[in-house]
Design a protein around this motif. Structure first.
Motif, PDB file in Angstrom:
ATOM      1  N   MET A 160      63.810  64.761  24.986  1.00 55.86           N
ATOM      2  CA  MET A 160      62.628  65.433  25.490  1.00 55.86           C
ATOM      3  C   MET A 160      61.993  64.567  26.577  1.00 55.86           C
ATOM      4  O   MET A 160      61.711  63.394  26.367  1.00 55.86           O
ATOM      5  N   LYS A 161      61.792  65.158  27.702  1.00 50.86           N
ATOM      6  CA  LYS A 161      61.156  64.452  28.808  1.00 50.86           C
ATOM      7  C   LYS A 161      59.642  64.483  28.637  1.00 50.86           C
ATOM      8  O   LYS A 161      59.063  65.534  28.375  1.00 50.86           O
ATOM      9  N   LYS A 162      59.046  63.317  28.779  1.00 53.96           N
ATOM     10  CA  LYS A 162      57.591  63.223  28.650  1.00 53.96           C
ATOM     11  C   LYS A 162      56.930  63.503  29.997  1.00 53.96           C
ATOM     12  O   LYS A 162      57.432  63.114  31.037  1.00 53.96           O
ATOM     13  N   THR A 163      55.809  64.168  29.934  1.00 49.75           N
ATOM     14  CA  THR A 163      55.029  64.426  31.132  1.00 49.75           C
ATOM     15  C   THR A 163      54.243  63.167  31.475  1.00 49.75           C
ATOM     16  O   THR A 163      53.654  62.535  30.600  1.00 49.75           O
ATOM     17  N   VAL A 164      54.262  62.815  32.732  1.00 45.60           N
ATOM     18  CA  VAL A 164      53.480  61.680  33.203  1.00 45.60           C
ATOM     19  C   VAL A 164      52.210  62.228  33.838  1.00 45.60           C
ATOM     20  O   VAL A 164      52.273  63.081  34.729  1.00 45.60           O
ATOM     21  N   TYR A 165      51.096  61.766  33.368  1.00 44.10           N
ATOM     22  CA  TYR A 165      49.827  62.233  33.891  1.00 44.10           C
ATOM     23  C   TYR A 165      49.285  61.222  34.894  1.00 44.10           C
ATOM     24  O   TYR A 165      49.212  60.036  34.612  1.00 44.10           O
ATOM     25  N   VAL A 166      48.928  61.718  36.039  1.00 43.37           N
ATOM     26  CA  VAL A 166      48.370  60.894  37.106  1.00 43.37           C
ATOM     27  C   VAL A 166      47.093  61.587  37.561  1.00 43.37           C
ATOM     28  O   VAL A 166      47.071  62.809  37.711  1.00 43.37           O
ATOM     29  N   SER A 167      46.064  60.797  37.807  1.00 46.94           N
ATOM     30  CA  SER A 167      44.791  61.408  38.189  1.00 46.94           C
ATOM     31  C   SER A 167      44.927  62.181  39.501  1.00 46.94           C
ATOM     32  O   SER A 167      45.734  61.842  40.372  1.00 46.94           O
TER      33      SER A 167
END
Length: 104
Positions: free
Chosen positions: A1-8
């Motif tokens: 499962m690919k994790k979502t990377v959160y960037v502002s």
């Protein structure tokens, strides 16, 4: 499962402006905005303490030899060196673990 990377959103819209604000270097924005390597300079600075020895040497060499603006290079060189000597002076340079230790 690919994790979502959160960037502002601020970072996505203007990474140089965002990183300059994080590091307290807003006064250098006019100079940084004229450079193609501004994002490299700022991300290298923010991550300097977590870089391996080879990458630290490469970054410091790059900063030391900045063309066109010796004063800018000196500022980045000083901030990178100060992170090693006094890591808690710059919260933006701390790892997640160091921040947790500082808070709890």
């Amino acid at each position: 499962m690919k994790k979502t990377v959160y960037v502002s959103e601020d970072y996505q819209n203007n990474p140089v402006k965002f990183l300059a604000a994080v590091t307290g270097l807003e006064n250098l924005l006019p100079q940084l905005n004229q450079r193609d390597d501004a994002e490299y300079l700022l991300t290298g600075l923010v991550n300097y303490r977590t870089l391996g020895q080879k990458k630290r040497i490469e970054y410091m060499s790059y900063v030391h030899n900045l063309s066109g603006n010796r004063a800018l290079g000196i500022k980045f060189y000083e901030l990178a060196a100060q992170q090693i000597a006094q890591p808690y002076w710059y919260a933006w340079s701390l790892t997640d673990e160091e921040l947790r230790d500082l808070i709890y």
